[in-house]
Design a protein around this motif. Structure first.
Motif, PDB file in Angstrom:
ATOM      1  N   UNK A  73     -15.372  43.092   1.706  1.00 45.89           N
ATOM      2  CA  UNK A  73     -15.693  41.646   2.607  1.00 45.89           C
ATOM      3  C   UNK A  73     -15.339  41.996   4.136  1.00 45.89           C
ATOM      4  N   UNK A  74     -15.900  41.257   4.860  1.00 41.91           N
ATOM      5  CA  UNK A  74     -15.537  41.307   6.480  1.00 41.91           C
ATOM      6  C   UNK A  74     -14.060  41.581   6.501  1.00 41.91           C
ATOM      7  N   UNK A  75     -13.264  40.746   6.180  1.00 40.26           N
ATOM      8  CA  UNK A  75     -11.791  40.835   6.439  1.00 40.26           C
ATOM      9  C   UNK A  75     -11.182  42.311   5.664  1.00 40.26           C
TER      10      UNK A  75
ATOM     11  N   UNK B 165      -9.828  45.937   8.102  1.00 35.75           N
ATOM     12  CA  UNK B 165      -8.109  46.634   7.961  1.00 35.75           C
ATOM     13  C   UNK B 165      -8.567  48.146   7.730  1.00 35.75           C
ATOM     14  N   UNK B 166      -9.591  48.617   7.476  1.00 37.88           N
ATOM     15  CA  UNK B 166     -10.036  50.111   7.082  1.00 37.88           C
ATOM     16  C   UNK B 166      -9.754  50.817   8.417  1.00 37.88           C
ATOM     17  N   UNK B 167      -9.858  50.561   9.591  1.00 38.32           N
ATOM     18  CA  UNK B 167      -9.704  51.275  10.610  1.00 38.32           C
ATOM     19  C   UNK B 167      -8.333  51.624  10.855  1.00 38.32           C
TER      20      UNK B 167
ATOM     21  N   UNK C  23     -14.479  55.659   4.307  1.00 35.94           N
ATOM     22  CA  UNK C  23     -14.552  54.679   5.189  1.00 35.94           C
ATOM     23  C   UNK C  23     -14.672  53.077   4.709  1.00 35.94           C
ATOM     24  N   UNK C  24     -14.724  53.041   3.494  1.00 39.29           N
ATOM     25  CA  UNK C  24     -14.826  51.557   2.910  1.00 39.29           C
ATOM     26  C   UNK C  24     -13.193  51.152   2.457  1.00 39.29           C
TER      27      UNK C  24
ATOM     28  N   UNK D 289     -21.793  44.198   5.059  1.00 41.82           N
ATOM     29  CA  UNK D 289     -20.684  43.447   4.479  1.00 41.82           C
ATOM     30  C   UNK D 289     -20.160  42.773   5.951  1.00 41.82           C
ATOM     31  N   UNK D 290     -20.081  43.121   6.932  1.00 43.22           N
ATOM     32  CA  UNK D 290     -19.241  42.735   8.224  1.00 43.22           C
ATOM     33  C   UNK D 290     -20.013  41.343   8.532  1.00 43.22           C
ATOM     34  N   UNK D 291     -21.463  41.340   8.176  1.00 39.63           N
ATOM     35  CA  UNK D 291     -22.261  40.145   8.381  1.00 39.63           C
ATOM     36  C   UNK D 291     -22.208  39.068   7.421  1.00 39.63           C
ATOM     37  N   UNK D 292     -21.856  39.310   6.175  1.00 37.24           N
ATOM     38  CA  UNK D 292     -21.815  38.683   5.188  1.00 37.24           C
ATOM     39  C   UNK D 292     -20.853  37.538   5.308  1.00 37.24           C
TER      40      UNK D 292
END
Length: 329
Positions: free
Chosen positions: A161-163, A167-169, A208-209, A248-251
């Motif tokens: 999900x976008x949220x 957090x992945x960064x 990266x996910x 995913x970031x746009x979903x």
């Protein structure tokens, strides 16, 4: 493990410490046959505990050798003449809830993933063609079905999900690859298999996910890897992974992503463990909020380019994998 060895040594040293035959003892003792029986029963109990522990923890079997179970003149054969290390098929299965399903197209396996069903849309676990040695593995940020035959995943699933991606960064890429200790040694890839092979350790669930420190570390399990062409991994496939994250970031909600290998006979392998090299790789993206799904289908080749995806139904026709059983016909 040292406690087991010391316990065995203590029991097995009884014979050495027994009083000489010509020396009288002030205390009464059981008859000789009964004493031997009691020693055998005690030692058998400890050995049975060791055997059960090693069966549940395959790595211990690598540390504990048969020779360590023989101390003095009291050996393993004195206690259990027919005892052997448990064969791999008798090890507790990590996928004990798997069941077979008959259909006009063949025999399929209904997976369970009872411990991590939330990774699947509608908690509906995939149905896959029957194959040897399939085991379910749950991780913090993903889950996978592992093939002990090919020593790679059948599929890896992520619920993104976008949220979560935001957090992945926060987590630094660990790059600490490791063999999956939950798999028996005969079913898993080892670091040495990839060394000098010319193939990269290709993540199926990308680092990266990952949206937790545990997930980042776990993504480097070799159970999450396939031998992948290095140029493909760094090129076209990397772009597919990046494009999927952008979607995913746009979903508007959760997006489910399935990734895995496809093999064609004759299957080539790498390493002494014969880890299978896939002919193709796929990435299925499913957005339940829009009902849309698509599959990126790439040959594991340095010349592969990013092209148009195929439909989910075409993917099922090619592989027999019903990863979204509620959508399969």
């Amino acid at each position: 493990m040292d406690v087991f060895i010391l316990s065995l040594a203590s029991l097995m040293s009884v014979r050495k410490k027994a009083a000489p035959r010509n020396r009288r003892s002030t205390r009464s003792s059981p008859p000789r046959p009964l004493r031997r029986l009691l020693r055998q029963i005690s030692a058998s109990a400890v050995l049975a505990f060791v055997a059960a522990s090693c069966a549940l923890n395959p790595n211990w079997r690598e540390q504990l050798q048969i020779e360590q179970l023989s101390v003095g003149q009291f050996s393993l054969e004195d206690v259990l003449p027919d005892w052997r290390w448990p064969a791999l098929p008798s090890l507790p299965s990590l996928s004990g809830n798997l069941s077979t399903v008959q259909s006009p197209d063949g025999v399929f396996v209904q997976t369970s993933f009872a411990s991590c069903a939330d990774f699947f849309p509608q908690r509906s676990a995939p149905v896959v063609p029957e194959a040897p040695i399939l085991r379910e593995l749950c991780f913090t940020d993903f889950a996978l079905l592992h093939s002990g035959q090919y020593k790679t995943p059948v599929f890896v699933v992520e619920r993104l999900s976008r949220s979560k991606l935001s957090q992945s960064s926060q987590f630094k890429r660990s790059d600490k690859f490791y063999a999956e200790a939950r798999l028996p040694q005969a079913e898993r890839a080892e670091l040495a298999d990839y060394r000098g092979s010319g193939y990269s350790r290709g993540h199926m669930a990308p680092a990266g996910d990952m949206y937790s420190a545990e997930g980042m570390a776990q993504s480097f399990s070799l159970a999450n890897m396939v031998p992948q062409n290095q140029r493909h991994n760094a090129g076209a496939w990397s772009k597919i992974e990046g494009d999927t994250r952008k979607y995913v970031q746009r979903a508007q909600g959760d997006v489910y992503v399935y990734t895995g290998p496809v093999y064609e006979s004759p299957v080539q392998t790498i390493g002494a463990g014969k880890v299978a090299i896939p002919k193709y790789l796929y990435k299925l993206v499913y957005d339940p909020n829009t009902g849309k799904s698509w599959v990126h289908w790439h040959e594991n080749s340095p010349d592969t380019k990013v092209g148009a995806p195929i439909s989910y139904q075409e993917f099922v026709n090619r592989t027999g994998l019903h990863l979204l059983p509620h959508l399969s016909r």
